[in-house]
Motif scaffolding. Structure first.
Motif, PDB file in Angstrom:
ATOM      1  N   GLY A  26       0.785  -1.213   0.000  1.00 34.13           N
ATOM      2  CA  GLY A  26       0.000   0.000   0.000  1.00 34.13           C
ATOM      3  C   GLY A  26       0.818   1.265   0.000  1.00 34.13           C
ATOM      4  O   GLY A  26       2.031   1.252   0.223  1.00 34.13           O
ATOM      5  N   ILE A  27       0.116   2.358  -0.266  1.00 29.45           N
ATOM      6  CA  ILE A  27       0.698   3.693  -0.237  1.00 29.45           C
ATOM      7  C   ILE A  27      -0.253   4.616   0.516  1.00 29.45           C
ATOM      8  O   ILE A  27      -1.437   4.301   0.700  1.00 29.45           O
ATOM      9  CB  ILE A  27       0.957   4.257  -1.655  1.00 29.45           C
ATOM     10  CG1 ILE A  27      -0.344   4.341  -2.459  1.00 29.45           C
ATOM     11  CG2 ILE A  27       2.007   3.439  -2.377  1.00 29.45           C
ATOM     12  CD1 ILE A  27      -0.208   5.068  -3.799  1.00 29.45           C
ATOM     13  N   THR A  28       0.271   5.748   0.931  1.00 29.52           N
ATOM     14  CA  THR A  28      -0.541   6.785   1.539  1.00 29.52           C
ATOM     15  C   THR A  28      -0.137   8.113   0.913  1.00 29.52           C
ATOM     16  O   THR A  28       1.023   8.297   0.535  1.00 29.52           O
ATOM     17  CB  THR A  28      -0.374   6.818   3.078  1.00 29.52           C
ATOM     18  OG1 THR A  28      -1.295   7.753   3.635  1.00 29.52           O
ATOM     19  CG2 THR A  28       1.044   7.146   3.499  1.00 29.52           C
ATOM     20  N   PHE A  29      -1.104   9.007   0.766  1.00 30.52           N
ATOM     21  CA  PHE A  29      -0.809  10.328   0.209  1.00 30.52           C
ATOM     22  C   PHE A  29      -1.865  11.318   0.684  1.00 30.52           C
ATOM     23  O   PHE A  29      -2.981  10.927   1.054  1.00 30.52           O
ATOM     24  CB  PHE A  29      -0.723  10.303  -1.328  1.00 30.52           C
ATOM     25  CG  PHE A  29      -1.936   9.762  -2.017  1.00 30.52           C
ATOM     26  CD1 PHE A  29      -2.979  10.588  -2.374  1.00 30.52           C
ATOM     27  CD2 PHE A  29      -2.017   8.411  -2.313  1.00 30.52           C
ATOM     28  CE1 PHE A  29      -4.102  10.079  -3.013  1.00 30.52           C
ATOM     29  CE2 PHE A  29      -3.123   7.895  -2.954  1.00 30.52           C
ATOM     30  CZ  PHE A  29      -4.174   8.731  -3.301  1.00 30.52           C
ATOM     31  N   PRO A  30      -1.507  12.612   0.682  1.00 26.65           N
ATOM     32  CA  PRO A  30      -2.460  13.636   1.118  1.00 26.65           C
ATOM     33  C   PRO A  30      -3.693  13.673   0.229  1.00 26.65           C
ATOM     34  O   PRO A  30      -3.590  13.554  -0.991  1.00 26.65           O
ATOM     35  CB  PRO A  30      -1.666  14.944   0.999  1.00 26.65           C
ATOM     36  CG  PRO A  30      -0.238  14.540   0.969  1.00 26.65           C
ATOM     37  CD  PRO A  30      -0.209  13.178   0.331  1.00 26.65           C
TER      38      PRO A  30
END
Length: 120
Positions: free
Chosen positions: A3-7
């Motif tokens: 997974g990834i996270t971003f604003p």
């Protein structure tokens, strides 16, 4: 599943669930979705949860309910195919998106569109 996270905010632009669904491209087209909300910010949220009960709803139905300007708070959309979880889109406090997917190409595409993305 990686997974990834971003604003969720890029300047004045809010990344909506509709935008993420479109960014999934053909990977997301045949998925069945279940959506849950911690905070119902719009009547469409109730409808999304109702339609996703039991077997879930198809991607085009979910997309039709999200419309470009629906901002969510603490929501999760889980896309499955043939009983296997394929992607999870989690909106955290209207400020972050966490995206987990079985296909690294999906995450790579999202990294390209959202340069601030980091690995989960």
């Amino acid at each position: 599943m990686k997974g990834i996270t971003f604003p969720a905010w890029h300047g004045k632009h809010y990344v909506t669930l509709a935008e993420l669904l479109v960014r999934l491209g053909s990977f997301g087209l045949d998925l069945k979705w279940r959506v849950q909300f911690d905070d119902f910010v719009d009547p469409r949220c109730v409808e999304m949860e109702r339609r996703s009960a039991d077997v879930g709803m198809d991607t085009l139905t979910l997309l039709s309910l999200t419309t470009p300007f629906l901002q969510l708070i603490d929501a999760e959309a889980r896309g499955s195919a043939e009983g296997r979880l394929m992607v999870v889109l989690t909106e955290v406090d209207s400020s972050l998106w966490d995206v987990r997917a079985v296909d690294e190409r999906v995450l790579s595409e999202l990294r390209r569109h959202y340069p601030g993305a980091t690995d989960l």
